[in-house]
Design an enzyme around this catalytic site. Structure first.
Site, PDB file in Angstrom:
ATOM      1  N   ASN A  77       0.883  -1.171   0.000  1.00 17.98           N
ATOM      2  CA  ASN A  77       0.000   0.000   0.000  1.00 17.98           C
ATOM      3  C   ASN A  77       0.915   1.213   0.000  1.00 17.98           C
ATOM      4  OD1 ASN A  77      -1.902   1.996   0.421  1.00 17.98           O
ATOM      5  ND2 ASN A  77      -2.984   0.902   2.029  1.00 17.98           N
TER       6      ASN A  77
ATOM      7  N   ARG B 240      -2.915  -2.304  -3.324  1.00 20.24           N
ATOM      8  CA  ARG B 240      -4.100  -1.453  -3.267  1.00 20.24           C
ATOM      9  C   ARG B 240      -3.984  -0.416  -4.376  1.00 20.24           C
ATOM     10  NH1 ARG B 240      -5.236   3.643   0.521  1.00 20.24           N
ATOM     11  NH2 ARG B 240      -7.434   3.980   0.026  1.00 20.24           N
TER      12      ARG B 240
ATOM     13  N   HIS C  67     -12.847   3.369  -0.838  1.00 22.64           N
ATOM     14  CA  HIS C  67     -12.655   2.595   0.393  1.00 22.64           C
ATOM     15  C   HIS C  67     -13.339   1.232   0.299  1.00 22.64           C
ATOM     16  CE1 HIS C  67     -12.073   6.711   2.459  1.00 22.64           C
ATOM     17  NE2 HIS C  67     -10.895   6.119   2.384  1.00 22.64           N
TER      18      HIS C  67
ATOM     19  N   ARG D 114      -9.106  17.245   2.827  1.00 28.10           N
ATOM     20  CA  ARG D 114     -10.027  17.381   1.692  1.00 28.10           C
ATOM     21  C   ARG D 114     -11.382  17.887   2.181  1.00 28.10           C
ATOM     22  NH1 ARG D 114      -9.256  11.379  -0.399  1.00 28.10           N
ATOM     23  NH2 ARG D 114      -7.946  11.170   1.461  1.00 28.10           N
TER      24      ARG D 114
ATOM     25  N   GLU E 258      -7.760  -3.809   5.301  1.00 30.05           N
ATOM     26  CA  GLU E 258      -7.698  -3.776   3.838  1.00 30.05           C
ATOM     27  C   GLU E 258      -6.609  -4.703   3.303  1.00 30.05           C
ATOM     28  OE1 GLU E 258      -8.818   0.825   2.910  1.00 30.05           O
ATOM     29  OE2 GLU E 258      -7.265   0.436   4.400  1.00 30.05           O
TER      30      GLU E 258
END
Length: 397
Positions: A9, A92, A180, A240, A378
């Site tokens: 990742n 990922r 996600h 963000r 994940e």
């Protein structure tokens, strides 16, 4: 001897690795490692399956001056210290665009395809693809698998996918994707064990971290998400803004005379909790701060989470369970308590003692909406998908 699956990742200045032992279809975590400060003051830190530290040292500039060198250093370290040569590497990748609805093996053609989506995820996609490119160049025969954050949302209805734009834009790929997905897929699987009565019910999952979004699950599948075309939409995040009137972007162009690159940097790096507070994008720092602006940023974050809970409840036609996950969702009892209070109109009732202890179930027995805290994983989902493709099993869309 068991095979090993390596998951990667990658960020702009860090790369996270996990090594899983694979015996048949079973996966067992062997090692976690992370290299931070790539290109500056790089450092590697690694722990074994029990959490014991097995490496914690600075790296020379020649060991991690860039992502490629960091990957070489990791490969050498795994080979020499642990005799690990991974059978495959899973990555990922944030954006799979309209084409990729499931994990795929990556070759030069797929890599070129994925580079087309860099403008849709400029903060993530280039960094996700950099290690894939390096490994393709240096170890071309090593299988690599791309696992997409957008894939879990691929089966959304046409109504959920569309913007109110002429159809030609949808055909070009301008649509609501959702992100996600690897996290939500993991939570959907975990619910079968943690709360089997709700695994196929109407569930809202709040992935609250530096990047934040929410997802509506029904029968274990995603039916709606707060994120859309890019990872800017929906909830406010660390840096963000989340949902924003497109007119604000026009204002930045016309009145502030900002060019495209400046607007992109602004929206991805200078807004959200950092912009609102003027202090930090880290919820832990904001919770410790006595500044009014810090309290306001957290209040805004909680307000928007609650607002979107109503939106997703409408998409589901009601809600049976609400799951907190990711860094903030798993660790901030204060944020969970404030969100739960705003969900009282849906029938949510928080067990304050359980919440303070970070228990798995944090709702009272009389709560009409079950409240859970479920850590996400994940990397395990990436390893599962990689192993499945390696074994020739079809990975479901």
């Amino acid at each position: 001897m068991p095979d090993h699956i390596l998951t990667v990742n990658a960020g702009s200045s860090s790369v996270k690795f996990q090594v899983f032992k694979a015996e048949g279809e079973a996966l067992e975590l062997d090692l976690k490692a992370q290299i931070d400060g790539i290109g500056t003051q790089a450092k590697i830190r690694a722990t074994d399956a029990n959490g014991a530290i097995v490496a914690d040292r600075a790296l020379a500039q020649t060991e991690a001056g860039n992502v490629a060198e960091a990957l070489d250093t990791t490969a050498k370290w795994l080979r020499e210290r642990y005799d690990v040569e991974p059978a495959a590497i899973g990555h990922r990748v944030v954006h799979g665009g309209p084409k990729y609805s499931r994990p795929v093996f990556v070759d030069a053609n797929v890599l070129a395809d994925l580079e087309r989506f860099v403008p849709l995820a400029p903060l993530h996609q280039p960094n996700n693809l950099a290690p894939i490119r390096t490994i393709l160049e240096r170890y071309p025969d090593r299988p690599q698998v791309a696992c997409f954050d957008t894939a879990f949302h691929h089966e959304h209805s046409a109504v959920a996918k569309h913007f109110a734009l002429p159809e030609q834009f949808f055909a070009e790929g301008v649509r609501r994707y959702g992100f996600h997905g690897l996290s939500y897929e993991y939570i959907a699987e975990r619910l079968k064990d943690v709360a089997p009565d709700y695994a196929r019910a109407r569930v809202i999952v709040a992935h609250l971290g530096s990047g934040a979004s929410m997802c509506a699950l029904f029968e274990g599948r995603s039916v709606e998400s707060t994120m859309g075309f890019t990872a800017l939409d929906g909830l406010p995040m660390g840096t963000r803004p989340g949902q924003i009137d497109p007119g604000v972007v026009l204002y930045l162009f016309a009145q502030k005379r900002m060019d495209v690159d400046a607007v992109q940097r602004f929206l991805y790096n200078e807004c959200g909790l950092r912009g609102l507070s003027g202090i930090s994008n880290d919820v832990r720092e904001l919770e410790r701060s006595s500044e009014p602006a810090a309290a306001f940023a957290l209040e805004y974050f909680v307000y928007r989470v609650a607002l979107y809970a109503g939106t997703l409840a409408a998409a589901l036609g009601g809600v049976d369970a609400f799951v907190f996950t990711a860094g903030i969702g798993e660790n901030s009892a204060s944020i969970r308590a404030k969100v739960a209070k705003k969900l009282a109109w849906l029938g949510a009732a928080l067990d304050s003692a359980a919440n303070a202890k970070h228990a798995t179930t944090i709702s009272r027995s009389d709560s009409r909406v079950a409240l859970y805290v479920i850590p996400t994983d994940e990397e395990l989902m990436i390893a599962r998908h990689t192993l499945a493709l390696l074994a020739g099993r079809k990975v479901p869309s």
